[in-house]
Scaffold this motif. Structure first.
Motif, PDB file in Angstrom:
ATOM      1  N   ARG A   1      36.125  33.288 -32.252  1.00 13.96           N
ATOM      2  CA  ARG A   1      35.522  31.851 -31.808  1.00 13.96           C
ATOM      3  C   ARG A   1      34.758  31.484 -32.953  1.00 13.96           C
ATOM      4  O   ARG A   1      34.347  32.322 -33.987  1.00 13.96           O
ATOM      5  CB  ARG A   1      34.821  31.962 -30.616  1.00 13.96           C
ATOM      6  CG  ARG A   1      35.579  32.307 -29.379  1.00 13.96           C
ATOM      7  CD  ARG A   1      36.510  31.381 -28.766  1.00 13.96           C
ATOM      8  NE  ARG A   1      35.795  30.201 -28.456  1.00 13.96           N
ATOM      9  CZ  ARG A   1      36.443  29.109 -28.075  1.00 13.96           C
ATOM     10  NH1 ARG A   1      37.832  29.405 -27.960  1.00 13.96           N
ATOM     11  NH2 ARG A   1      35.828  27.956 -27.589  1.00 13.96           N
ATOM     12  N   MET A   2      34.565  30.140 -33.088  1.00 11.12           N
ATOM     13  CA  MET A   2      33.821  29.557 -34.241  1.00 11.12           C
ATOM     14  C   MET A   2      33.200  28.319 -33.813  1.00 11.12           C
ATOM     15  O   MET A   2      33.704  27.778 -32.834  1.00 11.12           O
ATOM     16  CB  MET A   2      34.266  29.466 -35.465  1.00 11.12           C
ATOM     17  CG  MET A   2      35.540  28.402 -35.396  1.00 11.12           C
ATOM     18  SD  MET A   2      36.408  28.064 -37.273  1.00 11.12           S
ATOM     19  CE  MET A   2      35.208  27.452 -38.004  1.00 11.12           C
ATOM     20  N   PRO A   3      31.896  27.974 -34.293  1.00  9.56           N
ATOM     21  CA  PRO A   3      31.102  26.711 -33.708  1.00  9.56           C
ATOM     22  C   PRO A   3      32.102  25.539 -34.410  1.00  9.56           C
ATOM     23  O   PRO A   3      32.559  25.905 -35.433  1.00  9.56           O
ATOM     24  CB  PRO A   3      29.917  26.944 -34.441  1.00  9.56           C
ATOM     25  CG  PRO A   3      29.959  27.663 -35.648  1.00  9.56           C
ATOM     26  CD  PRO A   3      30.760  28.823 -35.240  1.00  9.56           C
TER      27      PRO A   3
ATOM     28  N   MET B   1      32.014  32.196 -31.127  1.00 13.23           N
ATOM     29  CA  MET B   1      30.918  31.674 -30.687  1.00 13.23           C
ATOM     30  C   MET B   1      29.742  31.440 -31.786  1.00 13.23           C
ATOM     31  O   MET B   1      30.206  31.771 -33.036  1.00 13.23           O
ATOM     32  CB  MET B   1      30.197  32.638 -29.599  1.00 13.23           C
ATOM     33  CG  MET B   1      29.917  34.076 -30.236  1.00 13.23           C
ATOM     34  SD  MET B   1      29.027  35.192 -29.060  1.00 13.23           S
ATOM     35  CE  MET B   1      27.501  34.326 -28.934  1.00 13.23           C
ATOM     36  N   CYS B   2      28.629  30.922 -31.443  1.00 14.87           N
ATOM     37  CA  CYS B   2      27.707  30.939 -32.355  1.00 14.87           C
ATOM     38  C   CYS B   2      26.324  31.256 -31.830  1.00 14.87           C
ATOM     39  O   CYS B   2      25.810  30.725 -30.648  1.00 14.87           O
ATOM     40  CB  CYS B   2      27.468  29.526 -32.806  1.00 14.87           C
ATOM     41  SG  CYS B   2      26.319  29.224 -34.130  1.00 14.87           S
ATOM     42  N   GLY B   3      25.714  32.379 -32.285  1.00 14.96           N
ATOM     43  CA  GLY B   3      24.456  32.795 -31.755  1.00 14.96           C
ATOM     44  C   GLY B   3      23.272  32.947 -32.611  1.00 14.96           C
ATOM     45  O   GLY B   3      22.059  33.203 -31.803  1.00 14.96           O
ATOM     46  N   ARG B   4      23.558  32.756 -34.065  1.00 20.81           N
ATOM     47  CA  ARG B   4      22.502  32.769 -34.884  1.00 20.81           C
ATOM     48  C   ARG B   4      22.924  31.770 -36.073  1.00 20.81           C
ATOM     49  O   ARG B   4      24.103  31.806 -36.327  1.00 20.81           O
ATOM     50  CB  ARG B   4      22.203  34.177 -35.296  1.00 20.81           C
ATOM     51  CG  ARG B   4      21.602  35.092 -34.394  1.00 20.81           C
ATOM     52  CD  ARG B   4      20.066  35.037 -33.945  1.00 20.81           C
ATOM     53  NE  ARG B   4      19.916  36.046 -33.054  1.00 20.81           N
ATOM     54  CZ  ARG B   4      19.600  37.374 -33.335  1.00 20.81           C
ATOM     55  NH1 ARG B   4      19.350  37.442 -34.662  1.00 20.81           N
ATOM     56  NH2 ARG B   4      19.247  38.137 -32.385  1.00 20.81           N
ATOM     57  N   TYR B   5      21.848  31.126 -36.433  1.00 23.76           N
ATOM     58  CA  TYR B   5      21.983  30.389 -37.630  1.00 23.76           C
ATOM     59  C   TYR B   5      20.912  30.050 -38.445  1.00 23.76           C
ATOM     60  O   TYR B   5      19.681  30.603 -37.941  1.00 23.76           O
ATOM     61  CB  TYR B   5      22.740  29.032 -37.453  1.00 23.76           C
ATOM     62  CG  TYR B   5      22.032  28.174 -36.689  1.00 23.76           C
ATOM     63  CD1 TYR B   5      21.431  27.040 -37.318  1.00 23.76           C
ATOM     64  CD2 TYR B   5      22.123  28.232 -35.005  1.00 23.76           C
ATOM     65  CE1 TYR B   5      20.694  25.820 -36.627  1.00 23.76           C
ATOM     66  CE2 TYR B   5      21.177  27.095 -34.567  1.00 23.76           C
ATOM     67  CZ  TYR B   5      20.591  25.851 -35.218  1.00 23.76           C
ATOM     68  OH  TYR B   5      20.081  25.166 -34.490  1.00 23.76           O
ATOM     69  N   THR B   6      20.958  29.342 -39.554  1.00 24.26           N
ATOM     70  CA  THR B   6      19.873  29.085 -40.539  1.00 24.26           C
ATOM     71  C   THR B   6      19.777  27.677 -40.759  1.00 24.26           C
ATOM     72  O   THR B   6      20.670  26.744 -40.750  1.00 24.26           O
ATOM     73  CB  THR B   6      20.008  30.014 -41.855  1.00 24.26           C
ATOM     74  OG1 THR B   6      20.835  29.057 -42.853  1.00 24.26           O
ATOM     75  CG2 THR B   6      20.400  31.049 -41.912  1.00 24.26           C
ATOM     76  N   LEU B   7      18.500  27.120 -40.946  1.00 25.74           N
ATOM     77  CA  LEU B   7      18.313  25.682 -41.786  1.00 25.74           C
ATOM     78  C   LEU B   7      16.988  25.995 -42.564  1.00 25.74           C
ATOM     79  O   LEU B   7      15.959  25.949 -42.187  1.00 25.74           O
ATOM     80  CB  LEU B   7      17.994  24.850 -40.495  1.00 25.74           C
ATOM     81  CG  LEU B   7      17.803  23.348 -41.139  1.00 25.74           C
ATOM     82  CD1 LEU B   7      18.766  22.855 -41.831  1.00 25.74           C
ATOM     83  CD2 LEU B   7      17.416  22.617 -39.857  1.00 25.74           C
ATOM     84  N   LEU B   8      17.587  26.139 -43.967  1.00 27.13           N
ATOM     85  CA  LEU B   8      16.563  26.150 -44.993  1.00 27.13           C
ATOM     86  C   LEU B   8      15.945  24.778 -45.777  1.00 27.13           C
ATOM     87  O   LEU B   8      15.084  24.984 -46.629  1.00 27.13           O
ATOM     88  CB  LEU B   8      16.807  27.164 -45.866  1.00 27.13           C
ATOM     89  CG  LEU B   8      17.354  28.727 -44.998  1.00 27.13           C
ATOM     90  CD1 LEU B   8      17.946  29.622 -46.237  1.00 27.13           C
ATOM     91  CD2 LEU B   8      16.254  29.045 -44.322  1.00 27.13           C
ATOM     92  N   ALA B   9      16.736  23.787 -45.448  1.00 20.80           N
ATOM     93  CA  ALA B   9      16.673  22.489 -46.453  1.00 20.80           C
ATOM     94  C   ALA B   9      15.275  21.863 -46.247  1.00 20.80           C
ATOM     95  O   ALA B   9      14.674  22.155 -45.188  1.00 20.80           O
ATOM     96  CB  ALA B   9      17.615  21.561 -45.878  1.00 20.80           C
ATOM     97  N   ASP B  10      14.871  21.013 -47.418  1.00 17.59           N
ATOM     98  CA  ASP B  10      13.603  20.370 -47.189  1.00 17.59           C
ATOM     99  C   ASP B  10      13.967  19.175 -46.104  1.00 17.59           C
ATOM    100  O   ASP B  10      15.157  18.731 -46.029  1.00 17.59           O
ATOM    101  CB  ASP B  10      13.331  19.642 -48.399  1.00 17.59           C
ATOM    102  CG  ASP B  10      12.962  20.947 -49.588  1.00 17.59           C
ATOM    103  OD1 ASP B  10      12.313  21.825 -49.125  1.00 17.59           O
ATOM    104  OD2 ASP B  10      13.122  20.798 -50.860  1.00 17.59           O
ATOM    105  N   GLU B  11      12.862  18.724 -45.793  1.00 13.28           N
ATOM    106  CA  GLU B  11      12.880  17.779 -44.365  1.00 13.28           C
ATOM    107  C   GLU B  11      13.535  16.472 -45.294  1.00 13.28           C
ATOM    108  O   GLU B  11      14.430  15.947 -44.778  1.00 13.28           O
ATOM    109  CB  GLU B  11      11.538  17.529 -44.072  1.00 13.28           C
ATOM    110  CG  GLU B  11      11.533  16.157 -43.151  1.00 13.28           C
ATOM    111  CD  GLU B  11      10.077  15.966 -42.455  1.00 13.28           C
ATOM    112  OE1 GLU B  11      10.039  14.655 -41.851  1.00 13.28           O
ATOM    113  OE2 GLU B  11       9.160  16.408 -42.833  1.00 13.28           O
TER     114      GLU B  11
END
Length: 222
Positions: free
Chosen positions: A161-163, A1-11
């Protein structure tokens, strides 16, 4: 599954990576993206690619109660083409969900150890997603779910499982405005294998969705 993740990149890095021309309204990075939050997604509207926010947790257009979204943060790619909630979306409402790592909890003895997982050779990537619009009286919601599959050999030691992480050359194919038959979309996903992954342990600090700072991604000795 996927229950948390990150997005740290610049726009600007996101716009360049996914070849999106318009700016992202109210973009904000996050160390700990959780279900129920608004997440950055990309669709193709038939003329151009557009990036914007969808609420994570799919609320099908026919649902009576929006709370169903908390049960639909993920969709199994193996059966999504057969399920009423996802079948039509596989044909016409496919999206990219932008990320740069995700968390999974590895069970070791009687403990669950959080791991941060990312691609070895690519900073930004996209999960294969589905989206829908839900309308109830005067309220409209735009929501999404992340498609998952059986874990590959790397992920099997962490979780079963994995996304689905789309290779760079498959991203535009997934959100192409042309209609896919549900079985065709499912067959497309069956062929997907992500680039090489790597992982490291992080602190249980990340377990609480309210925690959203650099401590979430700091390496933690097992």
């Amino acid at each position: 599954m996927c229950g948390r993740y990150t997005l740290l990149a610049d726009e600007l890095d996101i716009l360049e990576e996914f070849d999106v021309e318009r700016q992202i309204t109210d973009y904000h990075p996050s160390y700990n993206i959780a279900p129920g939050q608004n997440v950055l997604a990309i669709i193709h509207d038939g003329k151009e690619k557009r990036a914007g926010y969808l609420r994570w947790g799919l609320v099908p257009s026919w649902a009576n109660d929006e709370k169903i979204g908390y049960k639909m943060i993920n969709a199994r790619s193996e059966s999504a083409h057969e399920k009423p909630s996802f079948k039509g979306l596989m044909s016409r409402k496919r999206c990219l969900i932008v990320a740069d790592s995700f968390y999974e909890w590895q069970r070791i003895n009687d403990q669950k150890i959080p791991k941060r997982i990312h691609l070895k050779d690519r900073k930004l990537f996209a999960f294969a997603g589905l989206w829908d619009k839900w309308q109830h009286t005067y309220k409209a919601l735009f929501t999404c779910t992340i498609l998952t599959k059986e874990a590959n050999p790397f992920m099997q030691e962490i979780h079963h499982r994995m996304p689905i992480i789309l290779p760079k050359d498959k991203e535009d194919d997934w959100i192409a405005p042309s209609r896919m038959e549900p079985q065709e979309a499912q067959a497309f996903l069956e062929q997907i294998d992500p680039d090489d992954l790597t992982a490291y342990s992080v602190s249980s600090y990340v377990n609480a969705a309210k925690n959203n700072d650099e401590a979430c991604i700091a390496p933690f000795a097992d």
